[in-house]
Scaffold this motif. Structure first.
Motif, mmCIF file in Angstrom:
data_model
loop_
_atom_site.group_PDB
_atom_site.id
_atom_site.type_symbol
_atom_site.label_atom_id
_atom_site.label_comp_id
_atom_site.label_asym_id
_atom_site.label_seq_id
_atom_site.Cartn_x
_atom_site.Cartn_y
_atom_site.Cartn_z
ATOM 1 N N LEU A 1 0.247 -1.247 0.017
ATOM 2 C CA LEU A 1 0.316 0.206 0.168
ATOM 3 C C LEU A 1 1.087 1.221 0.056
ATOM 4 O O LEU A 1 0.532 2.502 -0.460
ATOM 5 C CB LEU A 1 -0.593 -0.196 1.166
ATOM 6 C CG LEU A 1 -1.767 0.659 1.807
ATOM 7 C CD1 LEU A 1 -3.093 0.919 0.244
ATOM 8 C CD2 LEU A 1 -2.826 1.121 2.754
ATOM 9 N N SER B 1 0.995 4.021 -2.664
ATOM 10 C CA SER B 1 1.155 5.715 -2.494
ATOM 11 C C SER B 1 2.093 6.418 -3.557
ATOM 12 O O SER B 1 1.852 7.597 -3.549
ATOM 13 C CB SER B 1 0.567 5.750 -1.147
ATOM 14 O OG SER B 1 -0.129 4.968 -0.437
ATOM 15 N N LEU C 1 -6.072 3.559 -8.415
ATOM 16 C CA LEU C 1 -6.951 3.801 -6.686
ATOM 17 C C LEU C 1 -7.277 3.121 -5.999
ATOM 18 O O LEU C 1 -7.669 2.682 -5.028
ATOM 19 C CB LEU C 1 -7.255 4.880 -6.725
ATOM 20 C CG LEU C 1 -6.257 5.985 -6.825
ATOM 21 C CD1 LEU C 1 -6.672 7.501 -7.003
ATOM 22 C CD2 LEU C 1 -4.913 6.618 -5.349
ATOM 23 N N GLY C 2 -8.242 2.131 -7.753
ATOM 24 C CA GLY C 2 -9.401 0.947 -6.943
ATOM 25 C C GLY C 2 -8.893 -0.418 -6.512
ATOM 26 O O GLY C 2 -9.171 -0.550 -4.954
ATOM 27 N N MET D 1 -6.126 1.036 -4.410
ATOM 28 C CA MET D 1 -5.087 -0.124 -2.787
ATOM 29 C C MET D 1 -7.264 0.106 -1.824
ATOM 30 O O MET D 1 -6.572 0.215 -0.561
ATOM 31 C CB MET D 1 -5.091 1.718 -3.054
ATOM 32 C CG MET D 1 -3.696 2.268 -4.321
ATOM 33 S SD MET D 1 -2.892 3.379 -4.352
ATOM 34 C CE MET D 1 -2.765 4.085 -2.569
ATOM 35 N N LEU D 2 -7.721 0.800 -2.358
ATOM 36 C CA LEU D 2 -9.014 1.004 -1.773
ATOM 37 C C LEU D 2 -9.245 -1.051 -1.300
ATOM 38 O O LEU D 2 -9.484 -0.602 0.228
ATOM 39 C CB LEU D 2 -10.654 1.430 -2.748
ATOM 40 C CG LEU D 2 -10.383 2.894 -2.713
ATOM 41 C CD1 LEU D 2 -11.464 2.977 -3.509
ATOM 42 C CD2 LEU D 2 -10.346 3.875 -1.256
ATOM 43 N N PHE D 3 -9.359 -1.411 -2.070
ATOM 44 C CA PHE D 3 -9.744 -2.677 -1.638
ATOM 45 C C PHE D 3 -8.412 -3.207 -0.973
ATOM 46 O O PHE D 3 -8.663 -4.146 0.109
ATOM 47 C CB PHE D 3 -9.606 -3.878 -3.304
ATOM 48 C CG PHE D 3 -10.475 -5.031 -2.302
ATOM 49 C CD1 PHE D 3 -11.814 -5.020 -2.586
ATOM 50 C CD2 PHE D 3 -9.499 -6.338 -2.058
ATOM 51 C CE1 PHE D 3 -12.369 -6.896 -2.783
ATOM 52 C CE2 PHE D 3 -9.462 -7.346 -2.243
ATOM 53 C CZ PHE D 3 -11.012 -7.645 -2.261
ATOM 54 N N LEU E 1 -6.432 -1.599 1.221
ATOM 55 C CA LEU E 1 -6.910 -0.689 2.370
ATOM 56 C C LEU E 1 -7.467 -1.647 3.693
ATOM 57 O O LEU E 1 -7.317 -1.777 4.763
ATOM 58 C CB LEU E 1 -7.449 0.608 2.688
ATOM 59 C CG LEU E 1 -6.921 0.875 3.559
ATOM 60 C CD1 LEU E 1 -6.332 1.467 4.692
ATOM 61 C CD2 LEU E 1 -7.778 2.657 3.108
ATOM 62 N N ALA E 2 -8.347 -1.958 2.840
ATOM 63 C CA ALA E 2 -9.636 -2.682 3.385
ATOM 64 C C ALA E 2 -9.330 -4.412 3.614
ATOM 65 O O ALA E 2 -9.674 -4.617 4.764
ATOM 66 C CB ALA E 2 -10.998 -3.183 2.756
#
Length: 214
Positions: A108, A112, A153-154, A156-158, A160-161
């Motif tokens: 992650l 970034s 970014l999509g 990265m959101l997954f 992060l979760a």
């Protein structure tokens, strides 16, 4: 004797599973992911073809401006992130949740950094006089690289979760055991790994195309 014969006479008995049978056994979420990746591939192929046709029909010479060095740096960073995420499956199979947390966090963080380097690359383009509303071929560079960052970014959101769930599970032995034995978590980890490698390969292809066309 007869039962053995009947068993051998069954359709597909003793034969390797066909591609259709393997698809039927594939989880629905994984199937949707593969279909989505095919759609994304078609989108970027169309954009690259349009960019190449416009670039070669343009009278401006190729290599007029230096290629943004931040794009090159971001490529290295993304390749490193591909290596870190590839270790996740091994760590999960070894029940090493603590190291898995660090692995996902490193991926992650690297993603970034990649996104930040892309922004610096766009600023470098602007410094060279390549604007979004300027020459159409320059607009394609912003559009294609920007769409890639959006897809990153999509992911990265997954990621992060999944990282937050893994951190929660790593705090307690019972939760760790449940996390490791949960087939849905295994599927999620497999899906983010597949998606991440796809995004990495996609950027390498785009980067190579930019080198030839910019």
């Amino acid at each position: 004797m007869n039962s053995d014969k009947e068993h051998k006479d069954k359709v597909g008995a003793g034969r390797p599973a066909s591609a259709l049978q393997r698809m039927e056994r594939m989880p629905v979420l994984l199937m949707m992911l593969y279909l989505g990746l095919i759609g994304v591939t078609v989108l970027f192929v169309v954009l690259l073809v349009a960019y190449a046709r416009l670039r070669y029909s343009n009278s401006a010479p190729i290599g007029l401006y230096p290629f943004p060095r931040y794009f090159s740096l971001s490529t290295i960073v993304l390749l490193i992130s591909s290596y870190t995420i590839s270790q996740a499956k091994r760590l999960y199979q070894q029940d090493d949740v603590q190291t898995l947390v660090r692995c996902l966090a490193a991926t992650l963080l690297l993603s970034s950094v990649f996104a930040g380097l892309q922004v610096l690359g766009w600023r470098e383009l602007r410094t060279q006089g390549v604007l979004v509303d300027g020459v159409a071929s320059g607009t394609f560079v912003y559009l294609i690289s920007g769409l890639h960052v959006v897809h990153l970014l999509g992911g990265m959101l997954f990621l992060l979760a999944l990282l937050l769930r893994t951190m929660h599970a790593a705090r307690d032995g019972v939760r760790t055991l449940v996390f490791i034995r949960n087939p849905y978590r295994r599927l999620q980890l497999h899906m983010i790994t597949v998606y991440w490698h796809f995004i990495d390969v996609l950027w390498v292809v785009l980067f190579a195309a930019f080198l030839f066309l910019y």
